[in-house]
Scaffold this motif. Structure first.
Motif, PDB file in Angstrom:
ATOM      1  N   LEU A  10       0.925  -1.232   0.253  1.00 14.65           N
ATOM      2  CA  LEU A  10       0.196   0.116   0.060  1.00 14.65           C
ATOM      3  C   LEU A  10       0.749   1.511   0.236  1.00 14.65           C
ATOM      4  O   LEU A  10       1.039   2.599  -0.378  1.00 14.65           O
ATOM      5  N   GLN A  11       2.059   1.177   0.658  1.00 19.03           N
ATOM      6  CA  GLN A  11       3.153   2.528   0.832  1.00 19.03           C
ATOM      7  C   GLN A  11       3.278   2.227  -0.755  1.00 19.03           C
ATOM      8  O   GLN A  11       3.080   3.904  -1.332  1.00 19.03           O
ATOM      9  N   GLU A  12       3.984   1.168  -1.443  1.00 18.64           N
ATOM     10  CA  GLU A  12       4.655   1.532  -3.063  1.00 18.64           C
ATOM     11  C   GLU A  12       3.525   2.474  -3.461  1.00 18.64           C
ATOM     12  O   GLU A  12       3.150   3.035  -4.496  1.00 18.64           O
ATOM     13  N   VAL A  13       1.971   2.127  -3.712  1.00 15.76           N
ATOM     14  CA  VAL A  13       0.761   1.927  -4.594  1.00 15.76           C
ATOM     15  C   VAL A  13       0.576   3.788  -4.558  1.00 15.76           C
ATOM     16  O   VAL A  13       0.202   4.819  -5.351  1.00 15.76           O
ATOM     17  N   ARG A  14       0.674   4.104  -2.972  1.00 18.92           N
ATOM     18  CA  ARG A  14       0.179   5.370  -2.563  1.00 18.92           C
ATOM     19  C   ARG A  14       1.591   6.311  -3.006  1.00 18.92           C
ATOM     20  O   ARG A  14       1.201   7.944  -2.829  1.00 18.92           O
ATOM     21  N   ALA A  15       2.628   5.964  -3.100  1.00 23.56           N
ATOM     22  CA  ALA A  15       3.876   6.653  -3.742  1.00 23.56           C
ATOM     23  C   ALA A  15       4.258   6.543  -4.979  1.00 23.56           C
ATOM     24  O   ALA A  15       4.746   7.140  -6.248  1.00 23.56           O
ATOM     25  N   CYS A  16       3.246   5.722  -5.784  1.00 23.76           N
ATOM     26  CA  CYS A  16       2.738   5.178  -7.270  1.00 23.76           C
ATOM     27  C   CYS A  16       2.875   7.153  -8.098  1.00 23.76           C
ATOM     28  O   CYS A  16       2.808   7.768  -8.055  1.00 23.76           O
ATOM     29  N   ARG A  74      -2.083  11.188  -6.276  1.00 19.79           N
ATOM     30  CA  ARG A  74      -2.917  10.776  -5.238  1.00 19.79           C
ATOM     31  C   ARG A  74      -3.724   9.803  -5.752  1.00 19.79           C
ATOM     32  O   ARG A  74      -4.800   9.926  -5.363  1.00 19.79           O
ATOM     33  N   PRO A  75      -3.053   8.107  -5.116  1.00 21.58           N
ATOM     34  CA  PRO A  75      -3.257   7.237  -5.425  1.00 21.58           C
ATOM     35  C   PRO A  75      -5.007   7.462  -4.163  1.00 21.58           C
ATOM     36  O   PRO A  75      -4.312   6.959  -3.056  1.00 21.58           O
ATOM     37  N   VAL A  76      -5.460   6.924  -4.703  1.00 20.35           N
ATOM     38  CA  VAL A  76      -6.870   6.810  -3.172  1.00 20.35           C
ATOM     39  C   VAL A  76      -7.298   5.352  -3.428  1.00 20.35           C
ATOM     40  O   VAL A  76      -8.148   4.909  -4.178  1.00 20.35           O
ATOM     41  N   ILE A  77      -7.120   4.635  -2.744  1.00 23.76           N
ATOM     42  CA  ILE A  77      -6.994   2.969  -1.967  1.00 23.76           C
ATOM     43  C   ILE A  77      -7.682   3.247  -0.369  1.00 23.76           C
ATOM     44  O   ILE A  77      -7.702   3.730   0.281  1.00 23.76           O
ATOM     45  N   GLY A 119      -8.193   3.234 -12.176  1.00 24.11           N
ATOM     46  CA  GLY A 119      -7.402   3.327 -11.932  1.00 24.11           C
ATOM     47  C   GLY A 119      -7.820   4.741 -10.304  1.00 24.11           C
ATOM     48  O   GLY A 119      -8.371   4.263 -10.100  1.00 24.11           O
ATOM     49  N   PHE A 120      -6.358   4.953  -9.429  1.00 18.94           N
ATOM     50  CA  PHE A 120      -6.121   4.807  -8.107  1.00 18.94           C
ATOM     51  C   PHE A 120      -6.023   6.594  -8.518  1.00 18.94           C
ATOM     52  O   PHE A 120      -6.239   6.900  -7.329  1.00 18.94           O
ATOM     53  N   CYS A 121      -6.080   7.245  -9.184  1.00 21.39           N
ATOM     54  CA  CYS A 121      -5.521   8.515  -9.556  1.00 21.39           C
ATOM     55  C   CYS A 121      -6.949   9.272 -10.323  1.00 21.39           C
ATOM     56  O   CYS A 121      -7.047   8.382 -10.944  1.00 21.39           O
ATOM     57  N   TYR A 122      -7.304  10.412  -9.977  1.00 24.64           N
ATOM     58  CA  TYR A 122      -8.096  11.444 -10.537  1.00 24.64           C
ATOM     59  C   TYR A 122      -7.304  11.449 -12.213  1.00 24.64           C
ATOM     60  O   TYR A 122      -6.691  11.902 -12.730  1.00 24.64           O
ATOM     61  N   PRO A 123      -7.917  11.105 -12.823  1.00 23.81           N
ATOM     62  CA  PRO A 123      -7.563  11.472 -14.901  1.00 23.81           C
ATOM     63  C   PRO A 123      -8.146  12.201 -14.977  1.00 23.81           C
ATOM     64  O   PRO A 123      -7.824  12.174 -16.015  1.00 23.81           O
ATOM     65  N   LEU A 130      -2.695  -6.433  -5.679  1.00 24.97           N
ATOM     66  CA  LEU A 130      -3.357  -6.066  -4.384  1.00 24.97           C
ATOM     67  C   LEU A 130      -3.956  -7.012  -3.945  1.00 24.97           C
ATOM     68  O   LEU A 130      -4.575  -7.454  -2.332  1.00 24.97           O
ATOM     69  N   LEU A 131      -4.715  -7.578  -4.657  1.00 23.23           N
ATOM     70  CA  LEU A 131      -5.983  -8.825  -4.582  1.00 23.23           C
ATOM     71  C   LEU A 131      -5.443 -10.258  -4.202  1.00 23.23           C
ATOM     72  O   LEU A 131      -5.951 -10.639  -3.303  1.00 23.23           O
ATOM     73  N   ASP A 132      -4.031 -10.198  -4.202  1.00 28.14           N
ATOM     74  CA  ASP A 132      -3.348 -11.375  -3.835  1.00 28.14           C
ATOM     75  C   ASP A 132      -3.409 -11.288  -2.181  1.00 28.14           C
ATOM     76  O   ASP A 132      -2.988 -11.668  -1.458  1.00 28.14           O
ATOM     77  N   HIS A 133      -3.206 -10.705  -1.557  1.00 26.21           N
ATOM     78  CA  HIS A 133      -3.216  -9.152  -0.411  1.00 26.21           C
ATOM     79  C   HIS A 133      -5.284  -9.550   0.127  1.00 26.21           C
ATOM     80  O   HIS A 133      -5.351  -9.189   1.194  1.00 26.21           O
ATOM     81  N   LEU A 134      -5.342 -10.052  -0.729  1.00 22.46           N
ATOM     82  CA  LEU A 134      -7.140  -9.968  -0.434  1.00 22.46           C
ATOM     83  C   LEU A 134      -7.628 -11.802  -0.036  1.00 22.46           C
ATOM     84  O   LEU A 134      -8.989 -11.603  -0.829  1.00 22.46           O
ATOM     85  N   PRO A 135      -7.389 -12.062   0.455  1.00 22.84           N
ATOM     86  CA  PRO A 135      -8.551 -13.545   0.690  1.00 22.84           C
ATOM     87  C   PRO A 135      -9.428 -13.840   0.758  1.00 22.84           C
ATOM     88  O   PRO A 135      -9.995 -14.965   0.998  1.00 22.84           O
ATOM     89  N   ASN A 136      -9.554 -13.359   1.840  1.00 20.53           N
ATOM     90  CA  ASN A 136     -11.846 -12.919   2.524  1.00 20.53           C
ATOM     91  C   ASN A 136     -12.053 -12.533   1.559  1.00 20.53           C
ATOM     92  O   ASN A 136     -13.692 -12.734   2.055  1.00 20.53           O
ATOM     93  N   VAL A 137     -12.065 -12.000   0.312  1.00 19.57           N
ATOM     94  CA  VAL A 137     -12.439 -11.442  -0.393  1.00 19.57           C
ATOM     95  C   VAL A 137     -14.143 -12.257  -0.652  1.00 19.57           C
ATOM     96  O   VAL A 137     -13.369 -13.259  -1.229  1.00 19.57           O
ATOM     97  N   GLU A 138     -15.401 -11.990  -0.623  1.00 19.44           N
ATOM     98  CA  GLU A 138     -16.457 -12.913  -0.725  1.00 19.44           C
ATOM     99  C   GLU A 138     -17.298 -12.224  -1.195  1.00 19.44           C
ATOM    100  O   GLU A 138     -18.439 -13.553  -2.075  1.00 19.44           O
ATOM    101  N   LEU A 139     -17.981 -10.885  -1.470  1.00 19.19           N
ATOM    102  CA  LEU A 139     -18.437 -10.272  -2.989  1.00 19.19           C
ATOM    103  C   LEU A 139     -18.207  -9.333  -3.337  1.00 19.19           C
ATOM    104  O   LEU A 139     -16.873  -9.100  -2.271  1.00 19.19           O
ATOM    105  N   THR A 140     -17.719  -9.381  -4.222  1.00 19.23           N
ATOM    106  CA  THR A 140     -16.920  -8.302  -4.810  1.00 19.23           C
ATOM    107  C   THR A 140     -17.870  -7.302  -6.211  1.00 19.23           C
ATOM    108  O   THR A 140     -18.939  -7.860  -6.546  1.00 19.23           O
TER     109      THR A 140
END
Length: 192
Positions: free
Chosen positions: A7-13, A25-28, A85-89, A111-121
């Protein structure tokens, strides 16, 4: 790599810094305990300014659709929010521009690899639906056929006030889909 480091890397993208109208300014929002994943399009200007996803009238409508409070919606342990997209386009002729195409290929799978408990998308809007479900079908058709993906994925129109006409033309959305979706969301309340 652990999720906080990612998340730190993404926010510094800065992948598309040279083509964005404003400073990136990635917003996630993400936590490995989240059971619900909301896949939107890209942050709007207000979300960019505040750093809070869906922090605008679209977010108000989406939370209403889901029957969720702001507290639950913005609790990363409950809900992950990863737009295409994480930033305002920037603005286009008829609203915000599409999400930048660089973002999803670079960050989505790690990021999805770190979300193993997601049951609803929740696939909110055309860009999210095309990424997950492919092209060739209209948004209306995908949303009308929501039961084909139930209960793991739910395609939704974008909750923007610009879609008021779509909502008026498709009353089945609020009459049929939303009550079922609210019940599905309610099933998670005891699991938070």
């Amino acid at each position: 790599m652990l999720l906080p480091e990612l998340l730190q890397e993404v926010r510094a993208c800065r992948i598309c810094a040279r083509v964005l109208p404003l400073e990136p300014r990635p917003v996630i929002q993400a936590d490995s305990r989240a059971r619900i994943l909301i896949v939107g399009q890209a942050p709007g200007l207000k979300a960019h300014e505040t750093g809070i996803p869906f922090n605008d009238p679209s977010g108000d409508r989406l939370r209403e659709w889901l029957g969720m409070s702001r507290d639950d919606f913005y609790d990363a342990e409950k809900v992950a929010i990863l737009p295409m997209g994480f930033c305002y386009p920037g603005r286009g002729k008829s609203g915000d521009n599409p999400p930048r195409p660089e973002c999803a290929p670079a960050w989505r799978q790690p990021l999805l690899d770190h979300l193993p408990n997601v049951e609803l998308t929740l696939l909110v809007g055309r860009y999210a639906q095309e990424w997950y479900l492919g092209k060739g079908t209209s948004l209306t058709e995908r949303v009308q056929n929501w039961r084909d993906l139930w209960p793991q994925q739910v395609p939704l129109p974008h909750p923007s006030p610009r879609n008021n006409l779509w909502l008026r033309r498709n009353p089945w959305f609020e009459q049929e889909l939303l009550p079922e979706l609210r019940q599905r969301i309610e099933q998670f309340r005891g699991l938070y």
